[in-house]
Design an enzyme around this catalytic site. Structure first.
Site, mmCIF file in Angstrom:
data_model
loop_
_atom_site.group_PDB
_atom_site.id
_atom_site.type_symbol
_atom_site.label_atom_id
_atom_site.label_comp_id
_atom_site.label_asym_id
_atom_site.label_seq_id
_atom_site.Cartn_x
_atom_site.Cartn_y
_atom_site.Cartn_z
ATOM 1 N N ARG A 262 0.839 -1.194 0.000
ATOM 2 C CA ARG A 262 0.000 0.000 0.000
ATOM 3 C C ARG A 262 0.871 1.241 0.000
ATOM 4 N NH1 ARG A 262 -4.710 -1.833 4.358
ATOM 5 N NH2 ARG A 262 -5.240 -3.777 3.269
ATOM 6 N N ARG A 277 2.813 1.122 10.302
ATOM 7 C CA ARG A 277 2.203 1.483 9.017
ATOM 8 C C ARG A 277 3.270 1.404 7.938
ATOM 9 N NH1 ARG A 277 -2.619 3.981 8.231
ATOM 10 N NH2 ARG A 277 -2.727 4.539 10.443
ATOM 11 N N GLU A 349 -5.945 -1.279 15.588
ATOM 12 C CA GLU A 349 -6.626 -2.224 14.701
ATOM 13 C C GLU A 349 -5.667 -3.315 14.240
ATOM 14 O OE1 GLU A 349 -8.005 -2.566 10.111
ATOM 15 O OE2 GLU A 349 -7.909 -0.553 10.966
ATOM 16 N N SER A 352 -10.020 -6.355 10.300
ATOM 17 C CA SER A 352 -11.326 -5.833 9.902
ATOM 18 C C SER A 352 -12.074 -6.959 9.212
ATOM 19 C CB SER A 352 -11.180 -4.661 8.925
ATOM 20 O OG SER A 352 -11.278 -3.426 9.572
ATOM 21 N N ARG A 391 1.232 -6.513 12.620
ATOM 22 C CA ARG A 391 0.671 -5.940 13.843
ATOM 23 C C ARG A 391 0.572 -6.990 14.943
ATOM 24 N NH1 ARG A 391 -3.295 -0.847 12.540
ATOM 25 N NH2 ARG A 391 -1.827 0.166 11.119
#
Length: 424
Positions: A262, A277, A349, A352, A391
């Site tokens: 990303r 990130r 987070e 999801s 994560r």
């Protein structure tokens, strides 16, 4: 994507649902585009009918030796043919205009999704486990002495720039162990079929799952017609693109452990320290393809599968129901799992899980055939992280850190670490 017929019949409900997502009313605009398209198609059909009729009249005129009438009809047919040819180009333009307008409209939220603008309006569903009790000041993952040697940001920056990390030694092994544990759990205990998909996909696949055209800036594109996947959701969901699957094969549950890529567009200055990130990260993805009536139950099941990962790792977390303003573009309802990070003294987070209804299926033209009938329906699609490996690595490092800087290896990971009990 949406069914324009449904929008016509439910324009008020459509606009109200968009308003809940903070999106402007669009029904009138879409209906106007469809009216123009349908009107033009009617003119083309009438022109085709007149051409066919005139062609027959030419034969009759020639049989009657009425050359003037025959020639006039020939000229008329030529004009109609030219109109049809240019009209077909215009039809394609009108189709593209309607499709383009609908392609950037987000999915409609389910009625029970809480309304809100951003993450501050998300609703806590439950917390699981307890925060670790540490008798020392916990550190962030990149500050723990036992992990520092294995987290090489300097070399990664030299090789690739910012937002990359080079993992070494026992930390690299730990990341691999976490990923392997997840894929084994989901295939052996949760019934998902393991898939090793391509990491490069065509733009059509990204359109199908909703990343294109709206979010192109978040993607890495090659010099050709390929993009690096931002998540394995893209290739896994597109396995049924353009297909008609048999009802008895549903639900289809697949999982993949892949790297994801990303650009992190718009995240400048956010989470620049550590590996929270990154441009490249590993994730275990879960995708389900179901019949419409089964998709909401499947969402709860998928959430449970993702939660099991954290439970087996002994990590404290909470489950959040995302509000309308914080959901992803293609989702109708989303649960986030947020893991506790003692070094940051906050939740982050880590997964999801979303149900998309037939939103992606319509974009992909993915359908199923009802057993014993000719009837076709669009499948429902779901996706979730089961979970983000990077994560999870951060969470293990921070939750299992010791006062001396070492990291205790969670028991469930020790078989994947050759029995190693402590790092550092």
């Amino acid at each position: 994507m949406f069914d324009i017929k449904w929008i016509r019949e439910n324009s008020e409900a459509f606009d109200k649902a968009l308003a809940r997502r903070g999106f402007e009313a669009s029904a009138d605009k879409l209906i106007a585009l469809d009216d123009a398209r349908r009107s033009h198609i009617t003119k083309l059909q009438e022109a085709q009918e007149r051409r066919n009729a005139a062609s027959k009249e030419i034969g009759k005129a020639k049989a009657a030796k009425d050359e003037d009438k025959a020639n006039a009809l020939i000229d008329e047919v030529a004009e109609i043919k030219s109109f049809i040819q240019s009209g077909e180009d215009k039809e394609r333009e009108l189709n593209a205009a309607l499709e383009g307008a609908m392609a950037v409209i987000p999915n409609l939220p389910l009625d029970d999704v809480p309304e809100g603008k951003d993450e501050a309006d998300n609703v806590e569903l439950r917390t699981v486990g307890e925060k670790p009790v540490l008798d020392f000041e916990p550190k962030e993952h990149f500050e723990i002495s036992g992990a520092e040697a294995g987290l090489d940001f300097g070399t990664a920056a030299k090789l690739s720039g910012s937002r990359f990390v080079l993992l070494k030694g026992q930390i690299a092994h730990l990341e691999r162990a976490i990923g392997q544990f997840m894929i084994d759990l989901h295939t052996q205990e949760h019934g998902y079929m393991e898939v090793s998909p391509p990491l490069l996909v065509h733009n059509t696949a990204l359109y199908g799952t909703g990343q294109l055209p709206k979010f192109e800036e978040d993607l890495f594109k090659t010099n050709g017609d390929h993009y690096l996947i931002p998540t394995a959701e893209v290739p896994l969901t597109n396995m049924v693109a353009g297909e008609i699957v048999a009802e008895e094969t549903l639900p289809l549950r697949v999982t993949a452990l892949t790297y994801c890529f990303r650009s992190e567009a718009g995240s400048a200055g956010r989470d620049t320290r550590g590996m929270l990130r990154q441009h490249q990260f590993m994730k275990c993805e879960l995708v389900s393809i179901t019949k419409p009536e089964a998709s909401l139950d499947e969402l709860e099941r998928m959430l449970g599968c993702a939660e099991t990962v954290l439970q087996k790792l002994g990590l404290h977390y909470r489950v959040m129901t995302l509000c309308t303003g914080d959901m992803g573009f293609g989702a109708r309802k989303t649960y986030d799992i947020e893991v506790w990070l003692p070094g940051q003294d906050t939740y982050r987070e880590i997964s999801s899980c979303s149900v998309c209804g037939d939103f992606q299926a319509r974009r992909m033209n993915a359908r199923y055939r009802v057993t014993g009938e000719k009837q076709l329906g669009h499948v429902h699609t779901l996706n979730g992280s089961g979970v983000a490996v990077g994560r999870a690595l951060i969470a293990v490092l921070e939750n299992y850190q010791n006062a001396d800087g070492s990291i205790t290896v969670p028991e469930v990971l020790r078989p994947y670490m050759n029995g190693l009990e402590k790092i550092g």
